[in-house]
Design a protein around this motif. Structure first.
Motif, PDB file in Angstrom:
ATOM      1  N   PRO A 317       0.835  -1.205   0.000  1.00  0.00           N
ATOM      2  CA  PRO A 317       0.000   0.000   0.000  1.00  0.00           C
ATOM      3  C   PRO A 317       0.872   1.257   0.000  1.00  0.00           C
ATOM      4  O   PRO A 317       1.882   1.334   0.705  1.00  0.00           O
ATOM      5  N   ARG A 318       0.453   2.259  -0.787  1.00  0.00           N
ATOM      6  CA  ARG A 318       1.265   3.473  -0.936  1.00  0.00           C
ATOM      7  C   ARG A 318       0.430   4.556  -1.604  1.00  0.00           C
ATOM      8  O   ARG A 318      -0.669   4.302  -2.094  1.00  0.00           O
ATOM      9  N   TRP A 319       0.980   5.760  -1.669  1.00  0.00           N
ATOM     10  CA  TRP A 319       0.335   6.868  -2.364  1.00  0.00           C
ATOM     11  C   TRP A 319       0.827   6.928  -3.809  1.00  0.00           C
ATOM     12  O   TRP A 319       2.002   6.705  -4.082  1.00  0.00           O
ATOM     13  N   SER A 320      -0.081   7.250  -4.711  1.00  0.00           N
ATOM     14  CA  SER A 320       0.278   7.522  -6.102  1.00  0.00           C
ATOM     15  C   SER A 320      -0.005   8.991  -6.383  1.00  0.00           C
ATOM     16  O   SER A 320      -1.143   9.454  -6.186  1.00  0.00           O
ATOM     17  N   VAL A 321       1.027   9.719  -6.806  1.00  0.00           N
ATOM     18  CA  VAL A 321       0.865  11.170  -7.025  1.00  0.00           C
ATOM     19  C   VAL A 321       1.400  11.604  -8.387  1.00  0.00           C
ATOM     20  O   VAL A 321       1.481  12.807  -8.665  1.00  0.00           O
ATOM     21  N   ALA A 322       1.785  10.660  -9.252  1.00  0.00           N
ATOM     22  CA  ALA A 322       2.385  11.010 -10.538  1.00  0.00           C
ATOM     23  C   ALA A 322       1.429  11.856 -11.370  1.00  0.00           C
ATOM     24  O   ALA A 322       0.217  11.623 -11.400  1.00  0.00           O
ATOM     25  N   GLU A 323       1.990  12.863 -12.055  1.00  0.00           N
ATOM     26  CA  GLU A 323       1.197  13.797 -12.857  1.00  0.00           C
ATOM     27  C   GLU A 323       1.398  13.521 -14.345  1.00  0.00           C
ATOM     28  O   GLU A 323       2.461  13.084 -14.777  1.00  0.00           O
ATOM     29  N   ASN A 324       0.364  13.781 -15.133  1.00  0.00           N
ATOM     30  CA  ASN A 324       0.454  13.728 -16.595  1.00  0.00           C
ATOM     31  C   ASN A 324       1.064  12.421 -17.103  1.00  0.00           C
ATOM     32  O   ASN A 324       1.877  12.407 -18.023  1.00  0.00           O
ATOM     33  N   THR A 325       0.672  11.322 -16.493  1.00  0.00           N
ATOM     34  CA  THR A 325       1.286  10.053 -16.861  1.00  0.00           C
ATOM     35  C   THR A 325       0.291   8.918 -16.691  1.00  0.00           C
ATOM     36  O   THR A 325      -0.739   9.062 -16.029  1.00  0.00           O
ATOM     37  N   PHE A 326       0.615   7.786 -17.277  1.00  0.00           N
ATOM     38  CA  PHE A 326      -0.150   6.563 -17.096  1.00  0.00           C
ATOM     39  C   PHE A 326       0.364   5.894 -15.833  1.00  0.00           C
ATOM     40  O   PHE A 326       1.487   5.394 -15.787  1.00  0.00           O
ATOM     41  N   ARG A 327      -0.428   5.875 -14.778  1.00  0.00           N
ATOM     42  CA  ARG A 327       0.071   5.484 -13.461  1.00  0.00           C
ATOM     43  C   ARG A 327       0.316   3.995 -13.260  1.00  0.00           C
ATOM     44  O   ARG A 327       1.277   3.618 -12.583  1.00  0.00           O
ATOM     45  N   PRO A 328      -0.521   3.117 -13.771  1.00  0.00           N
ATOM     46  CA  PRO A 328      -0.254   1.681 -13.523  1.00  0.00           C
ATOM     47  C   PRO A 328       1.016   1.223 -14.239  1.00  0.00           C
ATOM     48  O   PRO A 328       1.610   1.970 -15.019  1.00  0.00           O
ATOM     49  N   PRO A 329       1.450  -0.013 -13.987  1.00  0.00           N
ATOM     50  CA  PRO A 329       2.602  -0.550 -14.727  1.00  0.00           C
ATOM     51  C   PRO A 329       2.387  -0.440 -16.226  1.00  0.00           C
ATOM     52  O   PRO A 329       1.306  -0.722 -16.737  1.00  0.00           O
ATOM     53  N   TYR A 330       3.418  -0.029 -16.921  1.00  0.00           N
ATOM     54  CA  TYR A 330       3.332   0.190 -18.358  1.00  0.00           C
ATOM     55  C   TYR A 330       3.368  -1.134 -19.115  1.00  0.00           C
ATOM     56  O   TYR A 330       3.804  -2.168 -18.595  1.00  0.00           O
ATOM     57  N   TYR A 331       2.921  -1.116 -20.375  1.00  0.00           N
ATOM     58  CA  TYR A 331       3.055  -2.300 -21.224  1.00  0.00           C
ATOM     59  C   TYR A 331       4.539  -2.545 -21.474  1.00  0.00           C
ATOM     60  O   TYR A 331       5.322  -1.613 -21.654  1.00  0.00           O
ATOM     61  N   HIS A 332       4.916  -3.834 -21.484  1.00  0.00           N
ATOM     62  CA  HIS A 332       6.324  -4.101 -21.264  1.00  0.00           C
ATOM     63  C   HIS A 332       6.741  -5.444 -21.845  1.00  0.00           C
ATOM     64  O   HIS A 332       5.976  -6.399 -21.844  1.00  0.00           O
ATOM     65  N   ARG A 333       7.945  -5.490 -22.388  1.00  0.00           N
ATOM     66  CA  ARG A 333       8.664  -6.728 -22.660  1.00  0.00           C
ATOM     67  C   ARG A 333      10.000  -6.629 -21.940  1.00  0.00           C
ATOM     68  O   ARG A 333      10.639  -5.584 -21.952  1.00  0.00           O
ATOM     69  N   ASN A 334      10.444  -7.733 -21.351  1.00  0.00           N
ATOM     70  CA  ASN A 334      11.542  -7.667 -20.410  1.00  0.00           C
ATOM     71  C   ASN A 334      12.535  -8.790 -20.674  1.00  0.00           C
ATOM     72  O   ASN A 334      12.152  -9.890 -21.070  1.00  0.00           O
ATOM     73  N   CYS A 335      13.834  -8.514 -20.421  1.00  0.00           N
ATOM     74  CA  CYS A 335      14.857  -9.564 -20.508  1.00  0.00           C
ATOM     75  C   CYS A 335      14.918 -10.373 -19.225  1.00  0.00           C
ATOM     76  O   CYS A 335      15.821 -11.200 -19.045  1.00  0.00           O
ATOM     77  N   MET A 336      13.969 -10.172 -18.302  1.00  0.00           N
ATOM     78  CA  MET A 336      13.855 -10.930 -17.067  1.00  0.00           C
ATOM     79  C   MET A 336      12.556 -11.733 -17.076  1.00  0.00           C
ATOM     80  O   MET A 336      11.613 -11.412 -17.794  1.00  0.00           O
ATOM     81  N   SER A 337      12.512 -12.774 -16.266  1.00  0.00           N
ATOM     82  CA  SER A 337      11.281 -13.535 -16.045  1.00  0.00           C
ATOM     83  C   SER A 337      10.581 -12.984 -14.816  1.00  0.00           C
ATOM     84  O   SER A 337      11.226 -12.685 -13.798  1.00  0.00           O
ATOM     85  N   GLU A 338       9.256 -12.842 -14.876  1.00  0.00           N
ATOM     86  CA  GLU A 338       8.492 -12.237 -13.794  1.00  0.00           C
ATOM     87  C   GLU A 338       7.394 -13.195 -13.328  1.00  0.00           C
ATOM     88  O   GLU A 338       6.421 -13.429 -14.035  1.00  0.00           O
ATOM     89  N   PHE A 339       7.571 -13.749 -12.135  1.00  0.00           N
ATOM     90  CA  PHE A 339       6.559 -14.594 -11.502  1.00  0.00           C
ATOM     91  C   PHE A 339       5.906 -13.793 -10.393  1.00  0.00           C
ATOM     92  O   PHE A 339       6.591 -13.298  -9.499  1.00  0.00           O
ATOM     93  N   MET A 340       4.578 -13.662 -10.461  1.00  0.00           N
ATOM     94  CA  MET A 340       3.867 -12.872  -9.456  1.00  0.00           C
ATOM     95  C   MET A 340       2.915 -13.745  -8.649  1.00  0.00           C
ATOM     96  O   MET A 340       2.309 -14.679  -9.167  1.00  0.00           O
TER      97      MET A 340
END
Length: 437
Positions: A317-340
């Motif tokens: 849990p945290r505050w989101s205060v970013a301005e003029n931007t897309f706040r959630p995680p961006y669309y992405h391709r990564n050289c890492m593997s991501e297990f959530m």
């Protein structure tokens, strides 16, 4: 229990003795001719003898009987679904999601019985790589203990608390806490009712706190918040089964006494726990979503600077205060593997379909990002300061290695969500060409 502090960095040594035996720690010498109370001195080494002082890890244990007092190891047959055969299943590069994993209801299953391997890479024989498991159980281990000769276990309970007894003492670990049982340490897990969680196993080295870099001296996980157990022992002459994970396989031995008979110990190689709610989140106060590396709790570094065998990352849990931007995680391709995985609540970029006790895997260079509903809400929302992830805790095991999914995880568990890809299919085309300028 849990009254002393443990720093995940190197070089800090701790000393503790069970108050029932004051003076059990020898004075001035690690291995005297005769230890107090007639104890045996035994060293547990977590690094090579000649490792530099800052990375040298070892602990002296003063126990009623030495660990060597057991019958020969034999192959152990169990109902678990552990695997390290990463070539058995044909590779699958697709975005992968599992519904919450089933917990046994009728048959009794303890922590060892309930181990299931989801994915991994590398080889325990050459000490390189990792494995990701889940555990689902409904009974305690009683007179059974587990030892992992292959690497360290980072355990993330999701449902139900764990009462973890180790050679070093006891730890109570509940959801929103983690514990790390390092290579070679014997432990058992007691539970009350249906219990589920996740495990990250690393073969290469040990977990450490990440470097803070430009963040400075403070932030992320603070060393003072890591706890180690205090010495506690049981003097029990009864049959115990010790299960040893060795080269990816399980072996068992029988001994006529409790493995948890360490009266005192001192050293810097210990099990530890951490409360995830104590994490100090760092985030943007201007524009753009920050890389998830700013949420790293622990890392197992590789020999290549800045590249990890595995990172343990949380999204608290945290505050989101970013301005003029897309706040959630961006669309992405990564050289890492991501297990959530999801401990509780809902993940901000996947509020539908990704439930507590479930998981996702986004493999190397496979695109991923917010689903269609999240995109719509994020692009239409008023960008005022707002809370993110309240009453929620998601985490990520991230690795530089390409992870292979096991046969059980893909075909045998019946929890694979084969419609996961559909969460992106409703993303609209909003391109307007020149008229949009």
């Amino acid at each position: 229990m849990d009254t002393l502090k443990y720093q995940c960095g190197f070089g800090n040594e701790f000393a503790t003795e069970d108050p029932r035996c004051p003076g059990a720690l020898p004075e001035n010498q690690n291995n005297p001719q005769k230890c107090p109370y007639g104890l045996y001195a035994e060293q547990l080494s977590g690094s090579s003898f000649t490792s530099p002082r800052e990375t040298n890890r070892r602990t002296w244990l003063y126990r009623i009987r030495p660990a060597v007092l057991h019958t020969p190891f034999e192959r152990f047959l169990s109902t678990n679904k552990l695997s390290d055969d990463w070539k058995k299943q044909f590779p699958n590069p697709n975005q992968t999601r599992w519904l919450p994993f089933d917990i046994p209801e009728s048959n009794e299953a303890d922590f060892v019985d309930g181990l299931r391997t989801i994915c991994g890479a590398g080889d325990a024989l050459t000490r390189h790589g990792l494995a990701i498991h889940i555990f689902v159980c409904n009974s305690s281990m009683n007179r059974r203990a587990l030892q992992n000769a292959d690497g360290d276990l980072l355990i993330v309970p999701q449902q139900g608390a764990l009462d973890v007894t180790t050679e070093f003492g006891k730890m109570h670990v509940k959801p929103n806490e983690i514990c790390v049982i390092q290579q070679g340490m014997r432990f058992k897990v007691d539970v009350e009712g249906p219990t589920r969680g996740y495990i990250l196993e690393v073969f290469d080295s040990h977990f450490v706190l990440p470097n803070l870099g430009p963040i400075g001296a403070n932030g992320l996980a603070n060393p003072r918040d890591f706890l180690h157990p205090v010495a506690w022992f049981e003097d029990v002459d009864a049959e115990y089964t010790v299960i040893n994970k060795y080269q990816g396989q399980l072996f068992s031995t029988v001994q006529g006494h409790s493995p948890f008979d360490v009266v005192a110990w001192h050293g810097n190689y210990v099990p530890y726990k951490y409360d995830l709610t104590k994490f100090v989140a760092i985030n943007t106060v201007s524009v753009d979503h920050c890389d998830p590396s700013i949420f790293t709790v622990l890392t197992c570094p590789s020999t290549k600077p800045g590249v990890a065998i595995a990172d343990f990352v949380i999204f608290p849990p945290r505050w989101s205060v970013a301005e003029n931007t897309f706040r959630p995680p961006y669309y992405h391709r990564n050289c890492m593997s991501e297990f959530m995985g999801l401990i509780s609540g809902a993940y901000e970029a996947k509020e539908e379909g990704f439930g507590p006790g479930g998981a996702t895997l986004h493999s190397i260079m496979t695109p991923h990002g917010p689903d269609a509903n999240c995109f719509k809400q994020a692009t239409e929302a008023a960008l005022k300061p707002s809370r993110v992830a309240d009453n929620s805790m998601a985490f990520m095991f991230e690795s530089s290695l390409s992870l292979a999914i096991t046969q059980w995880a893909e075909d045998g568990c019946n929890r694979l969500d084969r419609d996961y890809y559909k969460c992106w299919q409703a993303l609209p085309k909003v391109f307007r060409g020149k008229e949009g300028l």
